[in-house]
Design an enzyme around this catalytic site. Sequence first.
Site, PDB file in Angstrom:
ATOM      1  N   LYS A 190       0.826  -1.221   0.000  1.00  0.00           N
ATOM      2  CA  LYS A 190       0.000   0.000   0.000  1.00  0.00           C
ATOM      3  C   LYS A 190       0.854   1.262   0.000  1.00  0.00           C
ATOM      4  CE  LYS A 190      -0.471   0.386   4.987  1.00  0.00           C
ATOM      5  NZ  LYS A 190      -1.069  -0.277   6.145  1.00  0.00           N
ATOM      6  N   ARG A 222      -7.129   0.032  16.998  1.00  0.00           N
ATOM      7  CA  ARG A 222      -7.613   0.376  15.678  1.00  0.00           C
ATOM      8  C   ARG A 222      -8.635  -0.708  15.354  1.00  0.00           C
ATOM      9  NH1 ARG A 222      -3.809   1.225  10.441  1.00  0.00           N
ATOM     10  NH2 ARG A 222      -4.166  -1.022  10.297  1.00  0.00           N
TER      11      ARG A 222
HETATM   12  C1  PLP Z   1      -0.120  -1.027   6.754  1.00  0.00           C
HETATM   13  C2  PLP Z   1      -0.394  -2.277   7.431  1.00  0.00           C
HETATM   14  C3  PLP Z   1       0.642  -3.216   7.603  1.00  0.00           C
HETATM   15  C4  PLP Z   1       2.070  -2.969   7.184  1.00  0.00           C
HETATM   16  O1  PLP Z   1       2.658  -2.061   8.085  1.00  0.00           O
HETATM   17  P1  PLP Z   1       4.222  -1.723   8.005  1.00  0.00           P
HETATM   18  O2  PLP Z   1       4.471  -0.949   9.238  1.00  0.00           O
HETATM   19  O3  PLP Z   1       4.412  -0.929   6.766  1.00  0.00           O
HETATM   20  O4  PLP Z   1       4.946  -3.013   7.962  1.00  0.00           O
HETATM   21  C5  PLP Z   1       0.312  -4.430   8.197  1.00  0.00           C
HETATM   22  N1  PLP Z   1      -0.929  -4.695   8.611  1.00  0.00           N
HETATM   23  C6  PLP Z   1      -1.948  -3.809   8.484  1.00  0.00           C
HETATM   24  C7  PLP Z   1      -3.306  -4.186   8.961  1.00  0.00           C
HETATM   25  C8  PLP Z   1      -1.709  -2.570   7.886  1.00  0.00           C
HETATM   26  O5  PLP Z   1      -2.716  -1.703   7.763  1.00  0.00           O
END
Ligand code: PLP
Length: 380
Positions: free
Chosen positions: A37, A132
């Site tokens: 993302k 969250r």
């Molecule tokens: C963005 C996200 C990740 C990845 O997070 P990083 O800190 O970039 O490794 C993993 N799990 C969820 C649910 C996320 O929203």
Amino acid sequence: MVLLPRVEINLEKIKHNAKTLKKIYGRKGIDVTGVVKGVAADLKIAAALVECGITSLADSKIANIIKLKRAGIKADLILLRSPGISEVEKTVQYADTSMNTELDVIRALSAEAARQKKKHKIILMVEMGDLREGILLKDAPAMIHEVLKYPDIEIAGIGTNFACFGGVLPTEQKMREFSRFVRAMQELFSLKLPYVSGGNSANYNWVMKTKDAGAVNNIRLGESILLGRETSGGRAIPSLYQDAFCFVAEVIESKIKPSVPYGMIGKNAFGERVSFQDRGNRRRTIVGAGRHDVLVPGLTPVQPFEILGSSSDHIILDTKDAILKPGDEVRFYMNYGAVLTAMTSPYVHKTYVYPDAKTREWYKQQFILSRVAKQEKTGA
Ligand SMILES: *Cc1c(COP(=O)(O)O)cnc(C)c1O
């Protein structure tokens, strides 16, 4: 052709990071899901991760999942955030798996899966304190019991998330608690769980220290693959590259000017009041990029320059003793926010640097193949 402003993406550095992390987590029995993302599911980066042996890719936007699916990227495609009810049709059509926390959404997914004559896999996200997304542990058994009644939904995993909203860290104690919970659910409901997904880039310190990863068999990594950092304290991970991305902008003005604005002072274009230290006359250099293009505070000039500020399309630099002229390029290191904004900005060119001609050819070939596959599928 010179493309400016641009992000230069070093795919080999990203691959090195991915392979190294795969080894580190692999030693504890944990598989890596690549989270794309932060780069708007850039197809070359996605292909590079698959090339490293990563078999699942995740993104929080269904539009990006569709992009990956249509390009023929061969990986389990996971929607990283609960779909909205409005997104259920596309989710079943394009995502192999989605993360879920609400029975209403899962019910809608089940009905849509039946309509599309498909099975849809879900990962149930549980709350471990970061507050969250997540099902409270006490509510999970009743929810799993209910979901197991839906014939077109398959529970493929249980996951949790840390350090995203509340800053809650995946300590050894938290991770044990998560594993205990998962094992209890596995026993209670005889679940086979290909994804027991223990967190994100904030889990690095835990995985380095823990002697037993418990039930955890998966981790979702974005920032640590892309930028070589763990995110619980923002530290660089030794042996990884932090500079796989570089932002490059072009000098459009370079003049000696006073260091303090003169005249009646109000707010600037962004409604901010700014103040400056008087350093006398200085050489001020402006590059042709700004807040339209990139999160400016996420940039660090590669040379010892100072960013004085920015507006929509200008970044103003104090370039110290360096005398730059229009047309010169200024390079910047990027943090996660800068990468995310530049990769989603339509004004920023995305370019790739390759170590040699053979590697460049390999990537080109991949994309010819995926385009052919897509045309065959759509009949275009
Ligand atoms: C963005 C996200 C990740 C990845 O997070 P990083 O800190 O970039 O490794 C993993 N799990 C969820 C649910 C996320 O929203």
